[in-house]
Design an enzyme around this catalytic site. Structure first.
Site, short mmCIF file in Angstrom:
data_model
loop_
_atom_site.label_atom_id
_atom_site.label_comp_id
_atom_site.label_asym_id
_atom_site.label_seq_id
_atom_site.Cartn_x
_atom_site.Cartn_y
_atom_site.Cartn_z
N ASP A 63 57.30 77.98 56.83
CA ASP A 63 56.09 77.43 56.20
C ASP A 63 55.21 78.56 55.67
O ASP A 63 55.31 79.71 56.12
CB ASP A 63 55.31 76.59 57.23
CG ASP A 63 54.39 75.57 56.56
OD1 ASP A 63 54.22 75.62 55.32
OD2 ASP A 63 53.84 74.71 57.28
N GLU A 98 52.43 69.77 59.38
CA GLU A 98 52.95 71.15 59.51
C GLU A 98 52.95 71.59 60.97
O GLU A 98 53.90 72.21 61.45
CB GLU A 98 52.09 72.11 58.69
CG GLU A 98 52.27 71.94 57.19
CD GLU A 98 51.38 72.82 56.36
OE1 GLU A 98 51.68 73.02 55.18
OE2 GLU A 98 50.36 73.32 56.88
O1 LIG Z 1 48.34 72.56 53.65
C1 LIG Z 1 48.96 73.47 53.13
C2 LIG Z 1 49.65 74.51 53.85
O2 LIG Z 1 49.09 74.90 55.05
C3 LIG Z 1 50.20 75.67 53.05
O3 LIG Z 1 51.27 76.18 53.77
C4 LIG Z 1 49.19 76.75 52.82
O4 LIG Z 1 48.09 76.21 52.14
C5 LIG Z 1 49.77 77.91 51.99
O5 LIG Z 1 50.12 77.46 50.73
P1 LIG Z 1 50.65 78.43 49.61
O6 LIG Z 1 52.04 78.83 49.98
O7 LIG Z 1 50.59 77.62 48.36
O8 LIG Z 1 49.73 79.60 49.55
#
Ligand SMILES: O=C[C@H](O)[C@H](O)[C@H](O)COP(=O)(O)O
Length: 271
Positions: free
Chosen positions: A122, A144
């Site tokens: 993630d 998540e």
């Molecule tokens: O709710 C979203 C999640 O926690 C994402 O993993 C987090 O916002 C990171 O997202 P990105 O990879 O787009 O920076």
């Protein structure tokens, strides 16, 4: 707990890629070729995601958790390139990844069917050196945490902008908190009493009039506590409030974090 850090040479330096394409275009009689160039940030996300999958995908894994956001897009892409992709199921943490799992030709499962997850990948909005995380910038924090908490191993993938000396330093939008909708006024007042300098009910902006509705039909508050000295304690205090479903503070969960760097390298932090 201090993290173990590594950095590896880029397998495909970004600047070399640009130079090669530039010189090819200028030597070619066909000047107008559409080349899909990734920005520095996108290339960093992709490098981190590919390396994390390549180094951590467990032999004979059957159940893989895939989080949400723009970085895990590349995790799904890499999983979709594995020759044994029909041998495992992927568990999404929201609607976005459900679609990506399908479009990458992967098997889709649910956490209800497969509660024992071999590994989860993630993204993160912010990560400190002890692998405490702020997550939920994309409104997916509850599922998540459910999937990461069900996994034998949880690996973070991110770009260079997410590394931080402490939570609340780089990510200044506040801690995302999923709440039951009719509790928003009460929880806002509670968080303010606890010391939050600003609490915002997240809005849909130009995409939706009114508040963001999560995949679980809840609201989100973003509560600014400034630099967070003790993420575990803050999480416990917020979680204890009536109306709170989950917080975006992930502590003692991630085992390793992969960060794509500006020069094409990937560095890692380990718990
Ligand atoms: O709710 C979203 C999640 O926690 C994402 O993993 C987090 O916002 C990171 O997202 P990105 O990879 O787009 O920076």
């Amino acid at each position: 707990m201090s993290a173990h850090k590594t950095s590896t040479s880029p397998s495909f330096p970004h600047s070399m890629l640009h130079r090669a394409i530039y010189s090819t275009l200028h030597r070619s009689p066909i000047r107008y070729i559409h080349v899909k160039m990734l920005s520095l940030e996108e290339q960093a996300k992709k490098n981190a995601a590919y390396k994390a999958v390549d180094e951590n995908f467990p032999e004979n894994a059957k159940v893989i958790g895939v989080g949400s956001g723009s970085t895990v897009v590349y995790v799904a892409e890499r999983l979709g390139q594995l020759p044994n992709k029909s041998d495992f199921v992927c568990i999404p943490t929201g609607f976005q990844l459900k679609q990506l799992i399908i479009s990458n030709g992967l098997n889709l499962g649910s956490i209800e069917q497969f509660p024992d997850v071999d590994i989860a990948f993630d993204g993160a909005d912010e990560c400190d050196e002890s692998l405490n995380l702020i997550k939920g910038g994309g409104a997916c924090l509850f599922q998540e945490k459910l999937v990461a908490g069900s996994a034998k191993k949880f690996v973070v993938v991110a770009d260079f902008r997410k590394k931080s000396a402490a939570l609340g330093v780089q990510w200044t939008k506040g801690v995302p908190i999923e709440i039951v909708p009719n509790s928003y006024a009460k929880v806002t007042a509670d968080l303010t009493r606890m010391g939050a300098s600003k609490v915002i009910l997240r809005q849909g902006g130009s995409a939706k009039a009114g508040p963001v509705i999560t995949d679980n039909n809840n609201f989100l508050l973003d509560a600014d506590f400034g630099k967070i000295e003790d993420p575990k304690l803050l999480h416990a205090q917020i979680k204890a409030l009536v109306g709170v479903v989950e917080t975006g503070l992930f502590t003692n969960m991630a085992k390793k974090a992969y960060f794509g760097e500006t020069d094409g390298a990937v560095s890692t932090w380990s718990a």
